[in-house]
Design a protein around this motif. Structure first.
Motif, PDB file in Angstrom:
ATOM      1  N   VAL A 317       0.856  -1.184   0.000  1.00  0.00           N
ATOM      2  CA  VAL A 317       0.000   0.000   0.000  1.00  0.00           C
ATOM      3  C   VAL A 317       0.890   1.230   0.000  1.00  0.00           C
ATOM      4  CG1 VAL A 317      -1.676   1.315   1.336  1.00  0.00           C
ATOM      5  CG2 VAL A 317      -1.898  -1.161   1.167  1.00  0.00           C
ATOM      6  N   ILE A 318       0.513   2.218  -0.807  1.00  0.00           N
ATOM      7  CA  ILE A 318       1.224   3.493  -0.788  1.00  0.00           C
ATOM      8  C   ILE A 318       0.612   4.351   0.314  1.00  0.00           C
ATOM      9  CG2 ILE A 318       1.759   5.600  -2.056  1.00  0.00           C
ATOM     10  CD1 ILE A 318       3.267   3.215  -3.034  1.00  0.00           C
ATOM     11  N   GLY A 319       1.417   4.658   1.335  1.00  0.00           N
ATOM     12  CA  GLY A 319       0.876   5.454   2.430  1.00  0.00           C
ATOM     13  C   GLY A 319       1.942   5.769   3.465  1.00  0.00           C
ATOM     14  N   ASP A 320       1.475   6.391   4.525  1.00  0.00           N
ATOM     15  CA  ASP A 320       2.319   6.725   5.667  1.00  0.00           C
ATOM     16  C   ASP A 320       2.156   5.613   6.693  1.00  0.00           C
ATOM     17  OD1 ASP A 320       3.299   7.755   8.136  1.00  0.00           O
ATOM     18  OD2 ASP A 320       3.104   9.795   7.358  1.00  0.00           O
ATOM     19  N   CYS A 321       3.202   4.844   6.919  1.00  0.00           N
ATOM     20  CA  CYS A 321       3.128   3.677   7.794  1.00  0.00           C
ATOM     21  C   CYS A 321       2.647   4.059   9.195  1.00  0.00           C
ATOM     22  CB  CYS A 321       4.499   3.001   7.855  1.00  0.00           C
ATOM     23  SG  CYS A 321       4.538   1.511   8.877  1.00  0.00           S
ATOM     24  N   ASP A 322       3.196   5.140   9.753  1.00  0.00           N
ATOM     25  CA  ASP A 322       2.827   5.546  11.109  1.00  0.00           C
ATOM     26  C   ASP A 322       1.369   5.974  11.179  1.00  0.00           C
ATOM     27  OD1 ASP A 322       5.381   5.022  12.056  1.00  0.00           O
ATOM     28  OD2 ASP A 322       6.087   7.079  11.683  1.00  0.00           O
ATOM     29  N   ARG A 323       0.894   6.657  10.153  1.00  0.00           N
ATOM     30  CA  ARG A 323      -0.489   7.119  10.174  1.00  0.00           C
ATOM     31  C   ARG A 323      -1.478   5.965  10.008  1.00  0.00           C
ATOM     32  NH1 ARG A 323      -0.192  11.643  12.916  1.00  0.00           N
ATOM     33  NH2 ARG A 323       0.969  13.309  11.866  1.00  0.00           N
ATOM     34  N   ILE A 324      -1.135   4.982   9.161  1.00  0.00           N
ATOM     35  CA  ILE A 324      -2.012   3.815   9.030  1.00  0.00           C
ATOM     36  C   ILE A 324      -2.053   3.040  10.343  1.00  0.00           C
ATOM     37  CG2 ILE A 324      -2.365   1.629   7.820  1.00  0.00           C
ATOM     38  CD1 ILE A 324      -1.096   2.892   5.354  1.00  0.00           C
ATOM     39  N   LYS A 325      -0.909   2.954  10.988  1.00  0.00           N
ATOM     40  CA  LYS A 325      -0.868   2.297  12.303  1.00  0.00           C
ATOM     41  C   LYS A 325      -1.718   3.074  13.306  1.00  0.00           C
ATOM     42  CE  LYS A 325       3.032   0.597  13.691  1.00  0.00           C
ATOM     43  NZ  LYS A 325       4.420   0.465  14.220  1.00  0.00           N
ATOM     44  N   GLN A 326      -1.702   4.408  13.212  1.00  0.00           N
ATOM     45  CA  GLN A 326      -2.515   5.221  14.104  1.00  0.00           C
ATOM     46  C   GLN A 326      -4.001   4.945  13.898  1.00  0.00           C
ATOM     47  OE1 GLN A 326      -1.879   9.429  13.631  1.00  0.00           O
ATOM     48  NE2 GLN A 326      -3.230   9.996  15.313  1.00  0.00           N
ATOM     49  N   VAL A 327      -4.404   4.784  12.655  1.00  0.00           N
ATOM     50  CA  VAL A 327      -5.804   4.472  12.357  1.00  0.00           C
ATOM     51  C   VAL A 327      -6.192   3.137  12.982  1.00  0.00           C
ATOM     52  CG1 VAL A 327      -7.454   3.925  10.521  1.00  0.00           C
ATOM     53  CG2 VAL A 327      -5.855   5.818  10.226  1.00  0.00           C
ATOM     54  N   LEU A 328      -5.358   2.114  12.783  1.00  0.00           N
ATOM     55  CA  LEU A 328      -5.666   0.791  13.334  1.00  0.00           C
ATOM     56  C   LEU A 328      -5.681   0.828  14.857  1.00  0.00           C
ATOM     57  CD1 LEU A 328      -3.572  -1.492  10.938  1.00  0.00           C
ATOM     58  CD2 LEU A 328      -6.024  -1.039  10.896  1.00  0.00           C
ATOM     59  N   THR A 329      -4.788   1.594  15.440  1.00  0.00           N
ATOM     60  CA  THR A 329      -4.747   1.708  16.899  1.00  0.00           C
ATOM     61  C   THR A 329      -6.036   2.329  17.425  1.00  0.00           C
ATOM     62  OG1 THR A 329      -2.331   1.936  16.885  1.00  0.00           O
ATOM     63  CG2 THR A 329      -3.489   2.723  18.836  1.00  0.00           C
ATOM     64  N   ILE A 330      -6.509   3.377  16.766  1.00  0.00           N
ATOM     65  CA  ILE A 330      -7.758   4.019  17.177  1.00  0.00           C
ATOM     66  C   ILE A 330      -8.918   3.038  17.092  1.00  0.00           C
ATOM     67  CG2 ILE A 330      -9.451   5.784  16.511  1.00  0.00           C
ATOM     68  CD1 ILE A 330      -7.056   7.529  15.630  1.00  0.00           C
ATOM     69  N   LEU A 331      -9.006   2.309  15.984  1.00  0.00           N
ATOM     70  CA  LEU A 331     -10.129   1.383  15.795  1.00  0.00           C
ATOM     71  C   LEU A 331     -10.050   0.206  16.760  1.00  0.00           C
ATOM     72  CD1 LEU A 331     -10.431   1.318  11.885  1.00  0.00           C
ATOM     73  CD2 LEU A 331     -11.696   2.716  13.523  1.00  0.00           C
ATOM     74  N   MET A 332      -8.853  -0.300  16.993  1.00  0.00           N
ATOM     75  CA  MET A 332      -8.691  -1.417  17.940  1.00  0.00           C
ATOM     76  C   MET A 332      -9.054  -0.963  19.358  1.00  0.00           C
ATOM     77  SD  MET A 332      -7.608  -4.260  16.449  1.00  0.00           S
ATOM     78  CE  MET A 332      -6.620  -5.170  17.648  1.00  0.00           C
ATOM     79  N   ASP A 333      -8.573   0.195  19.771  1.00  0.00           N
ATOM     80  CA  ASP A 333      -8.876   0.714  21.106  1.00  0.00           C
ATOM     81  C   ASP A 333     -10.376   0.939  21.263  1.00  0.00           C
ATOM     82  OD1 ASP A 333      -7.966   1.994  23.687  1.00  0.00           O
ATOM     83  OD2 ASP A 333      -8.964   3.709  22.753  1.00  0.00           O
ATOM     84  N   ASN A 334     -11.020   1.480  20.218  1.00  0.00           N
ATOM     85  CA  ASN A 334     -12.461   1.699  20.255  1.00  0.00           C
ATOM     86  C   ASN A 334     -13.206   0.376  20.392  1.00  0.00           C
ATOM     87  OD1 ASN A 334     -14.808   3.687  19.622  1.00  0.00           O
ATOM     88  ND2 ASN A 334     -15.143   2.007  18.191  1.00  0.00           N
ATOM     89  N   ALA A 335     -12.755  -0.648  19.643  1.00  0.00           N
ATOM     90  CA  ALA A 335     -13.417  -1.958  19.707  1.00  0.00           C
ATOM     91  C   ALA A 335     -13.263  -2.586  21.084  1.00  0.00           C
ATOM     92  CB  ALA A 335     -12.833  -2.871  18.628  1.00  0.00           C
ATOM     93  N   LEU A 336     -12.095  -2.496  21.704  1.00  0.00           N
ATOM     94  CA  LEU A 336     -11.867  -3.067  23.032  1.00  0.00           C
ATOM     95  C   LEU A 336     -12.755  -2.414  24.085  1.00  0.00           C
ATOM     96  CD1 LEU A 336      -7.969  -3.485  23.058  1.00  0.00           C
ATOM     97  CD2 LEU A 336      -9.688  -5.308  23.056  1.00  0.00           C
ATOM     98  N   ARG A 337     -13.075  -1.134  23.895  1.00  0.00           N
ATOM     99  CA  ARG A 337     -13.909  -0.438  24.880  1.00  0.00           C
ATOM    100  C   ARG A 337     -15.359  -0.875  24.820  1.00  0.00           C
ATOM    101  NH1 ARG A 337     -14.583   5.055  24.314  1.00  0.00           N
ATOM    102  NH2 ARG A 337     -13.585   5.224  22.275  1.00  0.00           N
TER     103      ARG A 337
END
Length: 433
Positions: A317-337
Protein backbone atom coordinates in the motif's frame (compact mmCIF):
# COMPACT_ATOMS: atom_id res chain seq x y z
CA UNK A 1 -22.63 38.29 9.95
CA UNK A 2 -22.90 35.41 7.48
CA UNK A 3 -26.64 36.00 7.08
CA UNK A 4 -26.03 39.68 6.22
CA UNK A 5 -23.36 38.66 3.73
CA UNK A 6 -25.72 36.15 2.14
CA UNK A 7 -28.49 38.74 1.78
CA UNK A 8 -26.05 41.24 0.28
CA UNK A 9 -24.83 38.64 -2.19
CA UNK A 10 -28.40 37.82 -3.21
CA UNK A 11 -29.20 41.51 -3.77
CA UNK A 12 -25.91 42.20 -5.54
CA UNK A 13 -26.20 39.15 -7.80
CA UNK A 14 -29.87 39.84 -8.53
CA UNK A 15 -29.32 43.53 -9.34
CA UNK A 16 -26.22 42.82 -11.43
CA UNK A 17 -27.97 40.12 -13.42
CA UNK A 18 -31.04 42.37 -13.81
CA UNK A 19 -28.89 45.25 -15.06
CA UNK A 20 -27.24 42.96 -17.60
CA UNK A 21 -30.63 41.61 -18.64
CA UNK A 22 -32.00 45.15 -19.01
CA UNK A 23 -29.06 46.19 -21.20
CA UNK A 24 -29.54 43.09 -23.33
CA UNK A 25 -33.26 43.81 -23.67
CA UNK A 26 -32.59 47.44 -24.69
CA UNK A 27 -30.08 46.29 -27.31
CA UNK A 28 -32.52 43.64 -28.59
CA UNK A 29 -35.32 46.23 -28.65
CA UNK A 30 -33.20 48.69 -30.65
CA UNK A 31 -32.02 45.99 -33.04
CA UNK A 32 -35.57 44.70 -33.46
CA UNK A 33 -36.81 48.24 -34.19
CA UNK A 34 -34.03 48.85 -36.72
CA UNK A 35 -34.65 45.51 -38.38
CA UNK A 36 -38.38 46.21 -38.52
CA UNK A 37 -37.76 49.61 -40.08
CA UNK A 38 -35.37 48.12 -42.61
CA UNK A 39 -37.87 45.39 -43.42
CA UNK A 40 -40.58 48.01 -44.01
CA UNK A 41 -38.26 49.99 -46.29
CA UNK A 42 -37.27 46.88 -48.26
CA UNK A 43 -40.91 45.86 -48.59
CA UNK A 44 -41.86 49.37 -49.75
CA UNK A 45 -38.97 49.39 -52.24
CA UNK A 46 -40.32 46.13 -53.65
CA UNK A 47 -43.81 47.66 -53.87
CA UNK A 48 -42.43 50.64 -55.78
CA UNK A 49 -40.58 48.34 -58.19
CA UNK A 50 -43.73 46.31 -58.85
CA UNK A 51 -45.81 49.41 -59.51
CA UNK A 52 -43.21 50.86 -61.87
CA UNK A 53 -42.99 47.55 -63.75
CA UNK A 54 -46.75 47.49 -64.21
CA UNK A 55 -47.10 51.13 -65.30
CA UNK A 56 -44.05 51.44 -67.57
CA UNK A 57 -44.43 51.37 -71.35
CA UNK A 58 -48.23 51.31 -71.26
CA UNK A 59 -50.82 54.03 -71.35
CA UNK A 60 -53.48 51.66 -70.01
CA UNK A 61 -53.66 51.25 -66.25
CA UNK A 62 -54.74 47.84 -64.95
CA UNK A 63 -57.35 49.18 -62.57
CA UNK A 64 -58.28 45.91 -60.86
CA UNK A 65 -54.64 44.95 -60.19
CA UNK A 66 -53.80 48.42 -58.88
CA UNK A 67 -56.77 48.44 -56.47
CA UNK A 68 -55.92 45.00 -55.09
CA UNK A 69 -52.25 45.91 -54.81
CA UNK A 70 -52.98 49.12 -52.91
CA UNK A 71 -55.38 47.39 -50.56
CA UNK A 72 -53.10 44.45 -49.76
CA UNK A 73 -50.06 46.67 -49.15
CA UNK A 74 -51.67 49.73 -47.48
CA UNK A 75 -50.59 52.05 -50.28
CA UNK A 76 -51.71 55.40 -51.56
CA UNK A 77 -50.95 55.89 -55.26
CA UNK A 78 -51.43 59.12 -57.20
CA UNK A 79 -50.70 59.15 -60.94
CA UNK A 80 -50.13 62.24 -63.08
CA UNK A 81 -49.92 61.93 -66.86
CA UNK A 82 -48.41 65.04 -68.49
CA UNK A 83 -49.28 67.05 -65.36
CA UNK A 84 -52.91 65.85 -65.23
CA UNK A 85 -53.93 63.93 -62.06
CA UNK A 86 -55.72 60.71 -62.91
CA UNK A 87 -58.72 60.14 -60.60
CA UNK A 88 -57.91 57.79 -57.72
CA UNK A 89 -59.17 54.25 -58.14
CA UNK A 90 -58.89 53.38 -54.48
CA UNK A 91 -58.77 55.34 -51.22
CA UNK A 92 -57.41 54.18 -47.87
CA UNK A 93 -58.35 56.09 -44.75
CA UNK A 94 -55.49 58.06 -43.22
CA UNK A 95 -55.50 60.27 -40.12
CA UNK A 96 -53.73 63.05 -41.97
CA UNK A 97 -55.43 64.42 -45.06
CA UNK A 98 -53.97 62.71 -48.14
CA UNK A 99 -53.38 65.95 -50.03
CA UNK A 100 -51.30 67.10 -47.04
CA UNK A 101 -49.29 63.89 -47.20
CA UNK A 102 -48.50 64.49 -50.88
CA UNK A 103 -47.40 68.00 -50.01
CA UNK A 104 -45.13 66.67 -47.26
CA UNK A 105 -43.61 64.24 -49.78
CA UNK A 106 -43.10 67.05 -52.30
CA UNK A 107 -41.42 69.08 -49.56
CA UNK A 108 -38.96 66.23 -48.91
CA UNK A 109 -38.17 66.05 -52.63
CA UNK A 110 -37.83 69.83 -52.83
CA UNK A 111 -35.35 69.83 -49.94
CA UNK A 112 -32.99 68.00 -52.31
CA UNK A 113 -33.44 70.62 -55.03
CA UNK A 114 -35.95 68.75 -57.20
CA UNK A 115 -39.17 70.47 -58.40
CA UNK A 116 -41.78 67.87 -59.24
CA UNK A 117 -43.77 70.01 -61.66
CA UNK A 118 -40.74 71.23 -63.59
CA UNK A 119 -40.53 70.38 -67.25
CA UNK A 120 -37.02 69.09 -66.85
CA UNK A 121 -38.05 66.67 -64.12
CA UNK A 122 -41.19 65.52 -65.89
CA UNK A 123 -39.32 64.59 -69.03
CA UNK A 124 -36.78 62.15 -67.66
CA UNK A 125 -36.81 58.91 -65.77
CA UNK A 126 -36.31 59.39 -62.03
CA UNK A 127 -36.97 57.55 -58.79
CA UNK A 128 -36.51 59.42 -55.55
CA UNK A 129 -35.16 58.10 -52.30
CA UNK A 130 -37.54 56.58 -49.80
CA UNK A 131 -38.58 59.15 -47.22
CA UNK A 132 -40.11 58.63 -43.83
CA UNK A 133 -43.07 60.98 -43.48
CA UNK A 134 -44.65 62.14 -40.27
CA UNK A 135 -48.37 62.86 -40.16
CA UNK A 136 -50.24 65.46 -38.14
CA UNK A 137 -51.14 62.86 -35.50
CA UNK A 138 -47.65 61.39 -35.05
CA UNK A 139 -48.41 58.52 -37.37
CA UNK A 140 -45.72 57.43 -39.85
CA UNK A 141 -45.59 56.81 -43.57
CA UNK A 142 -43.03 55.94 -46.22
CA UNK A 143 -43.07 57.93 -49.45
CA UNK A 144 -41.42 57.80 -52.85
CA UNK A 145 -41.87 59.53 -56.22
CA UNK A 146 -40.99 58.02 -59.55
CA UNK A 147 -41.31 59.39 -63.10
CA UNK A 148 -40.66 58.02 -66.55
CA UNK A 149 -41.35 59.03 -70.17
CA UNK A 150 -42.94 56.61 -72.60
CA UNK A 151 -44.45 57.31 -76.02
CA UNK A 152 -44.36 61.09 -75.45
CA UNK A 153 -46.24 60.53 -72.18
CA UNK A 154 -44.58 61.86 -69.01
CA UNK A 155 -45.96 59.91 -66.04
CA UNK A 156 -45.35 60.97 -62.44
CA UNK A 157 -46.31 58.53 -59.65
CA UNK A 158 -46.57 59.35 -55.95
CA UNK A 159 -46.48 56.27 -53.75
CA UNK A 160 -47.13 56.42 -50.00
CA UNK A 161 -47.20 53.44 -47.65
CA UNK A 162 -49.18 53.59 -44.41
CA UNK A 163 -47.15 52.15 -41.55
CA UNK A 164 -48.53 50.72 -38.35
CA UNK A 165 -49.35 53.42 -35.85
CA UNK A 166 -45.92 53.89 -34.23
CA UNK A 167 -47.24 54.99 -30.87
CA UNK A 168 -49.25 51.82 -30.41
CA UNK A 169 -46.55 49.62 -31.94
CA UNK A 170 -43.77 51.16 -29.84
CA UNK A 171 -45.90 51.01 -26.69
CA UNK A 172 -46.61 47.35 -27.38
CA UNK A 173 -42.92 46.58 -27.87
CA UNK A 174 -41.92 48.54 -24.77
CA UNK A 175 -44.60 46.77 -22.74
CA UNK A 176 -43.56 43.37 -24.07
CA UNK A 177 -39.86 43.87 -23.43
CA UNK A 178 -40.60 45.50 -20.08
CA UNK A 179 -42.63 42.48 -18.96
CA UNK A 180 -39.91 40.14 -20.21
CA UNK A 181 -37.30 42.11 -18.26
CA UNK A 182 -39.46 42.13 -15.12
CA UNK A 183 -40.17 38.41 -15.38
CA UNK A 184 -36.53 37.67 -16.08
CA UNK A 185 -35.50 39.80 -13.09
CA UNK A 186 -37.82 37.88 -10.78
CA UNK A 187 -36.46 34.57 -12.06
CA UNK A 188 -32.88 35.83 -11.62
CA UNK A 189 -33.60 36.90 -8.04
CA UNK A 190 -35.18 33.52 -7.31
CA UNK A 191 -32.22 31.77 -8.91
CA UNK A 192 -29.75 33.93 -6.96
CA UNK A 193 -31.65 33.20 -3.75
CA UNK A 194 -31.53 29.43 -4.19
CA UNK A 195 -28.06 29.38 -5.75
CA UNK A 196 -26.40 31.52 -3.08
CA UNK A 197 -28.22 29.65 -0.32
CA UNK A 198 -26.88 26.42 -1.76
CA UNK A 199 -23.36 27.84 -2.11
CA UNK A 200 -23.33 29.41 1.36
CA UNK A 201 -24.91 26.39 3.07
CA UNK A 202 -21.58 24.49 3.41
CA UNK A 203 -20.02 27.66 4.82
CA UNK A 204 -22.86 27.99 7.34
CA UNK A 205 -22.55 24.33 8.27
CA UNK A 206 -18.78 24.74 8.58
CA UNK A 207 -19.23 27.78 10.77
CA UNK A 208 -21.75 25.93 12.94
CA UNK A 209 -19.40 22.96 13.26
CA UNK A 210 -16.57 25.31 14.12
CA UNK A 211 -18.64 26.88 16.89
CA UNK A 212 -19.62 23.45 18.21
CA UNK A 213 -16.03 22.26 17.90
CA UNK A 214 -14.69 25.21 19.88
CA UNK A 215 -17.40 24.79 22.51
CA UNK A 216 -16.66 21.07 22.86
CA UNK A 217 -12.89 21.64 22.95
CA UNK A 218 -13.34 24.32 25.61
CA UNK A 219 -15.46 21.93 27.64
CA UNK A 220 -12.88 19.19 27.40
CA UNK A 221 -10.01 21.52 28.28
CA UNK A 222 -11.85 23.03 31.22
CA UNK A 223 -11.93 19.77 33.20
CA UNK A 224 -8.15 19.09 33.33
CA UNK A 225 -7.44 22.78 33.85
CA UNK A 226 -9.80 22.82 36.82
CA UNK A 227 -8.05 19.80 38.32
CA UNK A 228 -4.60 21.37 37.78
CA UNK A 229 -5.60 24.73 39.25
CA UNK A 230 -7.32 23.12 42.19
CA UNK A 231 -4.28 20.90 42.82
CA UNK A 232 -1.85 23.82 42.66
CA UNK A 233 -4.03 25.85 45.03
CA UNK A 234 -4.19 22.92 47.46
CA UNK A 235 -0.40 22.45 47.36
CA UNK A 236 0.12 26.12 48.13
CA UNK A 237 -2.11 25.86 51.17
CA UNK A 238 -0.97 22.38 52.21
CA UNK A 239 2.49 21.59 50.82
CA UNK A 240 2.53 18.30 52.67
CA UNK A 241 -0.18 16.97 50.31
CA UNK A 242 1.93 17.52 47.18
CA UNK A 243 2.93 13.87 46.87
CA UNK A 244 -0.67 12.77 46.58
CA UNK A 245 -1.78 15.66 44.33
CA UNK A 246 1.09 15.89 41.84
CA UNK A 247 0.29 12.55 40.12
CA UNK A 248 -3.21 13.89 39.37
CA UNK A 249 -1.77 17.11 37.97
CA UNK A 250 0.62 15.13 35.76
CA UNK A 251 -2.20 12.87 34.57
CA UNK A 252 -4.41 15.82 33.70
CA UNK A 253 -1.48 17.53 31.97
CA UNK A 254 -0.98 14.41 29.85
CA UNK A 255 -4.69 14.50 29.00
CA UNK A 256 -4.38 18.09 27.88
CA UNK A 257 -1.32 17.33 25.75
CA UNK A 258 -3.17 14.44 24.07
CA UNK A 259 -6.25 16.53 23.44
CA UNK A 260 -4.28 19.49 22.09
CA UNK A 261 -2.26 17.22 19.78
CA UNK A 262 -5.51 15.75 18.44
CA UNK A 263 -6.95 19.21 17.91
CA UNK A 264 -3.82 20.30 16.06
CA UNK A 265 -4.05 17.24 13.80
CA UNK A 266 -7.66 18.00 12.94
CA UNK A 267 -6.86 21.68 12.38
CA UNK A 268 -4.08 20.64 10.01
CA UNK A 269 -6.53 18.37 8.19
CA UNK A 270 -9.02 21.25 7.82
CA UNK A 271 -6.24 23.51 6.52
CA UNK A 272 -5.05 20.79 4.09
CA UNK A 273 -1.58 20.96 5.66
CA UNK A 274 -1.47 17.54 7.27
CA UNK A 275 1.90 16.11 6.17
CA UNK A 276 2.18 12.44 5.20
CA UNK A 277 5.39 10.52 4.57
CA UNK A 278 4.13 8.43 1.65
CA UNK A 279 6.00 5.22 0.86
CA UNK A 280 5.38 1.57 0.07
CA UNK A 281 3.92 -0.13 3.15
CA UNK A 282 3.89 -3.89 3.77
CA UNK A 283 0.38 -3.89 5.15
CA UNK A 284 0.49 -7.52 6.31
CA UNK A 285 3.54 -6.89 8.50
CA UNK A 286 1.98 -3.70 9.83
CA UNK A 287 -1.25 -5.46 10.81
CA UNK A 288 0.68 -8.19 12.62
CA UNK A 289 2.64 -5.55 14.54
CA UNK A 290 -0.56 -3.82 15.64
CA UNK A 291 -2.05 -7.16 16.66
CA UNK A 292 1.01 -8.10 18.74
CA UNK A 293 1.08 -4.67 20.39
CA UNK A 294 -2.53 -4.90 21.51
CA UNK A 295 -2.18 -8.47 22.67
CA UNK A 296 0.84 -7.63 24.85
CA UNK A 297 0.52 -3.99 25.89
CA UNK A 298 -2.93 -2.46 25.40
CA UNK A 299 -5.08 -5.32 26.56
CA UNK A 300 -4.94 -5.13 30.33
CA UNK A 301 -8.24 -6.96 30.69
CA UNK A 302 -6.97 -9.84 28.52
CA UNK A 303 -9.88 -9.58 26.09
CA UNK A 304 -9.59 -12.18 23.29
CA UNK A 305 -8.20 -10.71 20.06
CA UNK A 306 -8.41 -12.76 16.86
CA UNK A 307 -6.38 -12.10 13.70
CA UNK A 308 -7.47 -13.32 10.27
CA UNK A 309 -5.37 -12.66 7.18
CA UNK A 310 -6.21 -13.57 3.61
CA UNK A 311 -4.63 -16.70 2.14
CA UNK A 312 -3.72 -14.53 -0.84
CA UNK A 313 -0.62 -12.38 -0.68
CA UNK A 314 -1.65 -8.98 0.58
CA UNK A 315 -0.44 -6.18 -1.74
CA UNK A 316 1.75 -3.27 -0.82
CA UNK A 317 0.00 0.00 0.00
CA UNK A 318 1.22 3.49 -0.79
CA UNK A 319 0.88 5.45 2.43
CA UNK A 320 2.32 6.73 5.67
CA UNK A 321 3.13 3.68 7.79
CA UNK A 322 2.83 5.55 11.11
CA UNK A 323 -0.49 7.12 10.17
CA UNK A 324 -2.01 3.82 9.03
CA UNK A 325 -0.87 2.30 12.30
CA UNK A 326 -2.51 5.22 14.10
CA UNK A 327 -5.80 4.47 12.36
CA UNK A 328 -5.67 0.79 13.33
CA UNK A 329 -4.75 1.71 16.90
CA UNK A 330 -7.76 4.02 17.18
CA UNK A 331 -10.13 1.38 15.80
CA UNK A 332 -8.69 -1.42 17.94
CA UNK A 333 -8.88 0.71 21.11
CA UNK A 334 -12.46 1.70 20.25
CA UNK A 335 -13.42 -1.96 19.71
CA UNK A 336 -11.87 -3.07 23.03
CA UNK A 337 -13.91 -0.44 24.88
CA UNK A 338 -17.27 -1.54 23.49
CA UNK A 339 -17.02 -5.26 22.77
CA UNK A 340 -18.37 -8.10 24.89
CA UNK A 341 -15.37 -9.04 27.08
CA UNK A 342 -16.02 -12.75 26.55
CA UNK A 343 -16.32 -12.57 22.74
CA UNK A 344 -13.36 -10.24 22.18
CA UNK A 345 -12.64 -8.52 18.86
CA UNK A 346 -11.54 -9.56 15.38
CA UNK A 347 -8.90 -7.94 13.15
CA UNK A 348 -8.90 -9.18 9.57
CA UNK A 349 -7.57 -8.16 6.17
CA UNK A 350 -8.32 -9.40 2.66
CA UNK A 351 -8.28 -8.42 -1.00
CA UNK A 352 -11.45 -7.19 -2.64
CA UNK A 353 -11.53 -6.95 -6.44
CA UNK A 354 -15.04 -5.52 -6.63
CA UNK A 355 -13.83 -1.92 -6.74
CA UNK A 356 -10.75 0.19 -7.39
CA UNK A 357 -10.18 0.48 -3.65
CA UNK A 358 -9.42 -3.22 -3.52
CA UNK A 359 -7.78 -3.76 -0.16
CA UNK A 360 -9.90 -4.13 2.99
CA UNK A 361 -9.12 -4.08 6.69
CA UNK A 362 -11.89 -4.72 9.22
CA UNK A 363 -11.99 -4.29 12.98
CA UNK A 364 -14.96 -6.20 14.38
CA UNK A 365 -16.42 -5.96 17.86
CA UNK A 366 -19.35 -7.82 19.45
CA UNK A 367 -20.70 -5.08 21.68
CA UNK A 368 -24.08 -3.29 21.70
CA UNK A 369 -23.54 -1.97 18.17
CA UNK A 370 -24.46 1.46 16.82
CA UNK A 371 -28.05 2.38 15.89
CA UNK A 372 -28.56 3.40 12.26
CA UNK A 373 -29.49 6.97 13.18
CA UNK A 374 -26.15 7.35 14.98
CA UNK A 375 -23.95 5.85 12.26
CA UNK A 376 -23.80 9.12 10.35
CA UNK A 377 -22.45 10.87 13.46
CA UNK A 378 -19.83 8.45 14.76
CA UNK A 379 -17.09 10.21 12.81
CA UNK A 380 -18.14 13.67 14.03
CA UNK A 381 -15.74 15.38 16.36
CA UNK A 382 -16.39 14.97 20.10
CA UNK A 383 -19.17 12.50 19.36
CA UNK A 384 -19.56 9.26 21.33
CA UNK A 385 -22.24 6.74 20.51
CA UNK A 386 -23.12 6.13 24.15
CA UNK A 387 -23.19 9.87 24.91
CA UNK A 388 -20.85 9.19 27.80
CA UNK A 389 -17.84 11.34 28.65
CA UNK A 390 -17.00 9.60 31.85
CA UNK A 391 -13.97 7.83 30.40
CA UNK A 392 -11.34 10.52 30.80
CA UNK A 393 -8.96 8.93 28.28
CA UNK A 394 -11.36 9.51 25.40
CA UNK A 395 -12.67 12.73 23.88
CA UNK A 396 -14.63 11.56 20.84
CA UNK A 397 -11.85 12.67 18.48
CA UNK A 398 -10.31 9.31 17.65
CA UNK A 399 -12.75 8.24 14.95
CA UNK A 400 -12.65 11.74 13.44
CA UNK A 401 -8.87 11.51 13.16
CA UNK A 402 -9.08 7.99 11.74
CA UNK A 403 -11.58 9.14 9.09
CA UNK A 404 -9.38 12.09 8.07
CA UNK A 405 -6.29 9.87 7.81
CA UNK A 406 -8.04 7.27 5.67
CA UNK A 407 -9.35 9.99 3.36
CA UNK A 408 -5.82 11.39 3.11
CA UNK A 409 -4.74 7.98 1.80
CA UNK A 410 -7.45 8.00 -0.86
CA UNK A 411 -9.52 5.40 0.96
CA UNK A 412 -12.83 5.15 2.77
CA UNK A 413 -13.85 4.31 6.33
CA UNK A 414 -17.34 3.14 7.15
CA UNK A 415 -19.18 1.51 10.04
CA UNK A 416 -21.39 -1.54 9.53
CA UNK A 417 -23.38 -3.86 11.74
CA UNK A 418 -21.68 -7.03 12.95
CA UNK A 419 -23.90 -10.08 12.48
CA UNK A 420 -25.50 -11.08 15.81
CA UNK A 421 -24.64 -7.69 17.34
CA UNK A 422 -21.73 -5.30 17.38
CA UNK A 423 -20.03 -2.86 15.04
CA UNK A 424 -17.59 -3.43 12.19
CA UNK A 425 -15.31 -0.64 11.02
CA UNK A 426 -14.23 -1.30 7.45
CA UNK A 427 -11.29 0.42 5.77
CA UNK A 428 -10.89 0.38 1.98
CA UNK A 429 -7.40 1.34 0.80
CA UNK A 430 -6.00 1.42 -2.75
CA UNK A 431 -3.21 -1.09 -3.25
CA UNK A 432 0.05 -0.29 -5.01
CA UNK A 433 -1.05 -2.61 -7.79
Amino acid sequence: MLKKLKNRLIVFYGLSATAILAVVMVVVFIMNTLQQNQYQRNLFQNNVTQIVDQLTNTSTIKTKWLIQFQESNNLLVRIEDNGVVIPAYFQIHTKTDQSELYEILEGEIASEGMILDSTVFSNRNYTSDIYKLGGSFDESYLGCVTSFVSNDNARLIYIIKILDQPGLNTSYLVLRYGLLTLGGSLLLFLFSFFFINKVVKPVEEGQQKQVEFIAAASHELRSPLTVIRTGISTIRKNPEKSDSILPHIESESDRMVTLINDLLLLAAADAKTWPLAMDSVDIETLIIEVYDTFCSLYNEQKIPIELKLSDDVLPLVIGDCDRIKQVLTILMDNALRYTDKNKGILLRAYNSHKRNLDFVIEVVDYGPGIPDEQKIHVFDRFYQADFSRTAKKHYGLGLSIAKELVLKHGGTLQVLDTPNGGATFRIHLPSQG
